[in-house]
Design a protein around this motif. Structure first.
Motif, PDB file in Angstrom:
ATOM      1  N   ALA A  13       0.715  -1.889   0.479  1.00  0.00           N
ATOM      2  CA  ALA A  13      -0.174  -0.379  -0.077  1.00  0.00           C
ATOM      3  C   ALA A  13       0.710   1.542  -0.065  1.00  0.00           C
ATOM      4  N   ASP A  14       2.041   1.542  -0.595  1.00  0.00           N
ATOM      5  CA  ASP A  14       2.879   2.147   0.242  1.00  0.00           C
ATOM      6  C   ASP A  14       3.285   3.059  -0.832  1.00  0.00           C
ATOM      7  N   LEU A  15       3.160   1.828  -2.708  1.00  0.00           N
ATOM      8  CA  LEU A  15       3.453   2.353  -3.888  1.00  0.00           C
ATOM      9  C   LEU A  15       3.187   3.355  -4.476  1.00  0.00           C
ATOM     10  N   VAL A  16       3.650   4.446  -5.135  1.00  0.00           N
ATOM     11  CA  VAL A  16       3.155   5.625  -6.376  1.00  0.00           C
ATOM     12  C   VAL A  16       3.745   5.679  -7.463  1.00  0.00           C
ATOM     13  N   ALA A  17       3.188   4.848  -8.846  1.00  0.00           N
ATOM     14  CA  ALA A  17       3.769   4.701  -9.805  1.00  0.00           C
ATOM     15  C   ALA A  17       2.548   5.211 -11.170  1.00  0.00           C
ATOM     16  N   HIS A  18       3.461   5.086 -11.986  1.00  0.00           N
ATOM     17  CA  HIS A  18       3.146   5.442 -13.391  1.00  0.00           C
ATOM     18  C   HIS A  18       1.604   3.837 -13.993  1.00  0.00           C
ATOM     19  N   THR A  19       0.783   4.125 -13.562  1.00  0.00           N
ATOM     20  CA  THR A  19      -0.605   2.643 -14.208  1.00  0.00           C
ATOM     21  C   THR A  19       0.376   1.738 -15.249  1.00  0.00           C
ATOM     22  N   ALA A  20       1.033   2.940 -15.285  1.00  0.00           N
ATOM     23  CA  ALA A  20       2.027   1.915 -17.060  1.00  0.00           C
ATOM     24  C   ALA A  20       3.063   0.881 -16.275  1.00  0.00           C
ATOM     25  N   VAL A  21       3.708   1.591 -15.109  1.00  0.00           N
ATOM     26  CA  VAL A  21       4.572   0.285 -14.492  1.00  0.00           C
ATOM     27  C   VAL A  21       3.785  -0.818 -14.372  1.00  0.00           C
ATOM     28  N   LEU A  22       2.723  -0.356 -13.380  1.00  0.00           N
ATOM     29  CA  LEU A  22       1.600  -1.682 -13.007  1.00  0.00           C
ATOM     30  C   LEU A  22       1.438  -2.792 -14.438  1.00  0.00           C
ATOM     31  N   LYS A  23       0.891  -2.280 -15.897  1.00  0.00           N
ATOM     32  CA  LYS A  23       0.219  -2.884 -16.405  1.00  0.00           C
ATOM     33  C   LYS A  23       2.371  -3.957 -16.968  1.00  0.00           C
ATOM     34  N   HIS A  24       3.345  -2.941 -17.427  1.00  0.00           N
ATOM     35  CA  HIS A  24       3.964  -3.810 -17.625  1.00  0.00           C
ATOM     36  C   HIS A  24       4.622  -5.530 -16.841  1.00  0.00           C
ATOM     37  N   LEU A  25       4.453  -4.722 -15.479  1.00  0.00           N
ATOM     38  CA  LEU A  25       4.684  -5.338 -14.857  1.00  0.00           C
ATOM     39  C   LEU A  25       3.491  -7.173 -15.221  1.00  0.00           C
ATOM     40  N   ALA A  26       2.375  -6.660 -15.373  1.00  0.00           N
ATOM     41  CA  ALA A  26       1.023  -7.647 -15.388  1.00  0.00           C
ATOM     42  C   ALA A  26       1.068  -7.984 -16.365  1.00  0.00           C
ATOM     43  N   THR A  27       1.845  -7.646 -17.975  1.00  0.00           N
ATOM     44  CA  THR A  27       1.984  -8.374 -19.097  1.00  0.00           C
ATOM     45  C   THR A  27       3.575  -9.055 -19.381  1.00  0.00           C
ATOM     46  N   SER A  28       4.061  -8.510 -18.888  1.00  0.00           N
ATOM     47  CA  SER A  28       5.591  -9.044 -18.478  1.00  0.00           C
ATOM     48  C   SER A  28       5.721 -10.330 -19.564  1.00  0.00           C
ATOM     49  N   PRO A  29       6.356 -10.765 -20.588  1.00  0.00           N
ATOM     50  CA  PRO A  29       6.521 -11.654 -21.379  1.00  0.00           C
ATOM     51  C   PRO A  29       7.326 -12.389 -20.486  1.00  0.00           C
ATOM     52  N   VAL A  30       8.099 -11.846 -19.546  1.00  0.00           N
ATOM     53  CA  VAL A  30       9.413 -12.413 -18.799  1.00  0.00           C
ATOM     54  C   VAL A  30      10.007 -14.188 -19.026  1.00  0.00           C
ATOM     55  N   GLY A  31       8.660 -14.014 -18.157  1.00  0.00           N
ATOM     56  CA  GLY A  31       8.479 -15.294 -16.689  1.00  0.00           C
ATOM     57  C   GLY A  31       7.213 -15.227 -16.415  1.00  0.00           C
ATOM     58  N   PRO A  32       6.739 -16.580 -16.160  1.00  0.00           N
ATOM     59  CA  PRO A  32       5.979 -16.683 -15.345  1.00  0.00           C
ATOM     60  C   PRO A  32       5.795 -15.899 -13.724  1.00  0.00           C
ATOM     61  N   ARG A  65      12.196  -4.053 -14.353  1.00  0.00           N
ATOM     62  CA  ARG A  65      12.887  -2.096 -14.087  1.00  0.00           C
ATOM     63  C   ARG A  65      12.206  -1.237 -14.503  1.00  0.00           C
ATOM     64  N   VAL A  66      12.292  -0.200 -13.658  1.00  0.00           N
ATOM     65  CA  VAL A  66      11.702   0.775 -14.877  1.00  0.00           C
ATOM     66  C   VAL A  66      12.692   1.657 -14.954  1.00  0.00           C
ATOM     67  N   ARG A  67      11.460   1.895 -16.433  1.00  0.00           N
ATOM     68  CA  ARG A  67      13.057   3.178 -17.135  1.00  0.00           C
ATOM     69  C   ARG A  67      12.342   3.403 -17.566  1.00  0.00           C
ATOM     70  N   LEU A  68      12.613   5.018 -18.387  1.00  0.00           N
ATOM     71  CA  LEU A  68      11.564   6.304 -17.892  1.00  0.00           C
ATOM     72  C   LEU A  68      10.699   7.072 -17.627  1.00  0.00           C
ATOM     73  N   LEU A  69       9.665   5.657 -16.821  1.00  0.00           N
ATOM     74  CA  LEU A  69       8.492   5.856 -16.188  1.00  0.00           C
ATOM     75  C   LEU A  69       8.761   6.634 -14.411  1.00  0.00           C
ATOM     76  N   VAL A  70       7.696   6.127 -13.137  1.00  0.00           N
ATOM     77  CA  VAL A  70       8.355   7.070 -12.634  1.00  0.00           C
ATOM     78  C   VAL A  70       7.262   5.432 -11.180  1.00  0.00           C
ATOM     79  N   ALA A  71       8.345   5.488 -10.306  1.00  0.00           N
ATOM     80  CA  ALA A  71       7.620   4.286 -10.025  1.00  0.00           C
ATOM     81  C   ALA A  71       8.288   4.520  -8.223  1.00  0.00           C
ATOM     82  N   HIS A  72       7.588   4.698  -6.603  1.00  0.00           N
ATOM     83  CA  HIS A  72       8.653   4.889  -5.890  1.00  0.00           C
ATOM     84  C   HIS A  72       7.977   4.603  -4.742  1.00  0.00           C
ATOM     85  N   ARG A  73       8.258   4.088  -3.817  1.00  0.00           N
ATOM     86  CA  ARG A  73       7.171   3.265  -2.623  1.00  0.00           C
ATOM     87  C   ARG A  73       7.652   4.568  -1.605  1.00  0.00           C
TER      88      ARG A  73
END
Length: 644
Positions: free
Chosen positions: A68-87, A171-179
């Motif tokens: 509950a302490d994460l402030v980030a672009h929605t795109a950061v969460l979307k990239h995590l949710a759809t990452s193709p690198v592994g399950p 990793r987060v690149r160009l976008l923003v994510a901070h706890r």
């Protein structure tokens, strides 16, 4: 169905609580909204790890978890949710770790240790867990529920990693994510998020962070505009891939036709085809439209395009009066395929080494360790002359296509093929030598972690032969026997004679000897070279049969091309962590195929053997593709369903 769980504040940690709520909505509610926008089908808020474990126990698909302490672009969460690198993927930040946050060490994109002293980042408070790892997640949540020095979500990922779960880093690149830990940090993080144009950043992110010289400076400088246009008009990555294939086939036809205008036009089409080859991946990353089918198709299309171009160059060189144009094309295809097999297994070797404890020796690993350290330093010096030289000397696909286009347009098909062979051979010698030294230093077996017989492509015959030790030595002897048979066949045909029967028989004996290594342990430090040696053995023997039997050059090329499709299918599935092709057993295995060709040669029907076996294997390959990507998915979903 994808479930997202926002883990509420953890007062038990004693130093972290949900930030205040002055003007904005609570972070738990904001994160829940963002997870929905990121594609989650169901979003829940868990009060603690025990409740999270109960929710995970009911999940049937991937689970997304965040604190509950994460402030980030929605795109950061979307990239995590759809990452193709592994399950299973964890968000990793470069922020300094705050009290209660877990540090991580990553290698080759894998989180290899949580709480590491030599950390390369800090856990970003969010992760995606694949369906196969859900039991481990639920158990880890229950074990971590008792509290500890870390925050709840950090205890969760630490326990999950301690179980040996394979976790990839996002990793987060160009976008923003901070706890954030207090209101001031929250305000600063929200301001940083608002200052970044999310869509523009996503378009830039569609370009690979590290690519090769030609791609970086002559393609990626303008390909994002094509990517943006394709997204606007609704063309998917698969559609772009198919257009790229059409361009490459057209270029091959023009190279075969010959004449300066056709060669120049072919070079332009080949360049544009390569641009589209980059765009399909960029479009997938930009739109987040990833699929197993798309990844498989991209790998297969890349190799098919390149080898069709080799065929066009071989035909063009022959049409222009050079007797051995098809021979050069065959040599280029065989060399490149064997190189790709070493690339695949060397990458798998490094991935496996990253998950194992490091071996410390008094001499820092000898020459292999020194080479490894030098390579790491060069790779870290991004943009330097040594960095670009290292990336270019290995002759990556962008440089290959650029060399073919320029050489064909200026000098013709013959020079293009010779240039590809010369640079490819030097690159193979360079990478092969250095990788062998580094692999001996690492001493990590990789073929022990997979079905070695499957990736050797052995088949029933090889599995029924007596077992023998030293699989690499046997495979190399088989390849040398096949190479010697080919040389003898070339000399015999050139002199107007026939190949003595005992020569292919002796070569076949050596090949069957190589097949005897099928059931031996592949635990040597260099056994990752076995699949490449077997590919070389089978291809060279098939070419030798064709030459000795005076089969048409185009038929020999076509037969070997079908073999490459079968073997790239295997390696693509290995890289995408997929099951074996549905009809793999029907391909007979490399040993049985070699026996059938030898019988055809001795009986005087080499051309018929190549044509019949090649046509059969092509039908099996196509049927296997249809089964894997159309029929079986349709049955699993209870109806007709197209791939992609």
């Amino acid at each position: 169905m994808t479930l997202a769980i926002v883990l509420a504040a953890d007062p038990a940690a004693g130093h972290r609580s949900e930030p205040g709520r002055p003007a904005g909505e609570p972070l738990t509610e904001r994160l829940a909204t963002q997870w929905r926008r990121a594609g989650a089908d169901d979003v829940r808020v868990a009060a603690d790890l025990t409740e999270l474990a109960d929710l995970v126990a009911t999940a049937t698909g991937p689970v997304l978890v965040s604190g509950a302490d994460l402030v980030a672009h929605t795109a950061v969460l979307k990239h995590l949710a759809t990452s193709p690198v592994g399950p299973t993927v964890a968000l990793v930040l470069t922020d300094p770790p705050a009290p209660g946050q877990a540090t991580v060490r990553e290698e080759r994109g894998q989180v290899v240790e949580v709480g590491a002293a030599d950390a390369s980042g800090v856990f970003g408070g969010a992760l995606r867990v694949g369906a196969a790892d859900l039991p481990a997640l639920a158990d880890a949540a229950r074990r971590a529920a008792g509290g500890g020095p870390l925050d709840a979500v950090d205890r969760l990922v630490a326990d999950l990693a301690a179980r040996g779960t394979l976790i990839f880093a996002q990793r987060v690149r160009l976008l923003v994510a901070h706890r954030v830990g207090d209101e001031a940090q929250r305000v600063a993080a929200e301001s940083a998020v608002a200052a970044v144009d999310e869509d523009r950043a996503e378009l830039k992110l569609s370009v690979k962070e590290r690519d090769d010289f030609f791609t970086t400076f002559f393609v990626s400088t303008w390909s994002p505009y094509v990517t943006k246009a394709a997204a606007r008009i609704g063309i998917g990555p698969t559609g772009v891939t198919m257009v790229s294939v059409a361009f490459a086939v057209a270029a091959a036809v023009l190279f075969g036709a010959g004449g300066r205008p056709a060669l120049v036009a072919g070079a332009i089409l080949l360049y544009l085809g390569f641009v589209l080859d980059c765009v399909d991946g960029q479009l997938a990353r930009y739109t987040r439209h990833f699929s197993a089918w798309g990844g498989w198709l991209d790998t297969m299309a890349d190799r098919f395009k390149e080898y069709v171009v080799y065929a066009g160059l071989g035909f063009g060189a022959t049409h222009a009066g050079f007797r051995y144009g098809w021979a050069l094309a065959l040599a280029a295809m065989t060399l490149q395929t064997v190189r790709h097999m070493t690339d695949t297994w060397y990458g798998a070797l490094h991935d496996e080494a990253a998950r194992r404890p490091k071996v410390v020796s008094a001499d820092a690993g000898g020459i292999g360790g020194k080479l490894n350290a030098a390579s790491t330093r060069v790779q870290a010096d991004t943009g330097s002359v040594s960095y670009w030289l290292k990336r270019t000397v290995v002759f990556p696909i962008g440089e290959r296509w650029a060399l073919i286009a320029i050489a064909a347009a200026l000098f013709g098909p013959l020079v293009a093929l010779v240039a590809v062979l010369v640079w490819g051979t030097l690159a193979f010698a360079y990478t092969g030598g250095l990788r062998t030294l580094r692999a001996r230093w690492m001493r990590v077996p990789v073929l022990t972690t997979v079905d070695a017989g499957l990736h050797r492509d052995d088949g029933l015959l090889a599995r029924t032969l007596p077992a023998a030790r030293r699989p690499l030595l046997l495979a190399v002897l088989g390849a040398l026997g096949a190479a010697g048979t080919l040389v003898w066949a070339l000399l015999a045909v050139h002199g107007g004679g026939d190949l003595p029967v005992w020569v292919p028989v002796l070569a076949l004996v050596l090949l069957l000897g190589a097949a005897q290594g099928s059931r031996a342990p592949h635990d040597g430090s260099l056994d990752w070279l076995v699949p490449a040696a077997l590919r070389a053995a089978e291809y060279l023997f098939a070419i030798a049969v064709g030459v000795a039997g005076r089969a048409p050059a185009w038929l020999i090329f076509g037969y070997v091309l079908v073999l490459t499709l079968l073997h790239y299918d295997l390696t693509a599935r290995l890289e995408k962590r997929q099951a074996a092709p549905p009809l793999h057993a029907a391909t007979l295995g490399w040993a049985a195929r070699s026996v059938l060709l030898a019988i055809g040669l001795i009986a005087g029907y080499a051309s018929i053997a190549l044509a019949t076996l090649g046509a059969y294997l092509l039908v099996v390959f196509v049927a296997s593709v249809v089964l894997a990507w159309v029929v079986l998915p349709a049955r699993a979903h209870g109806g007709v369903r197209s791939p992609g």
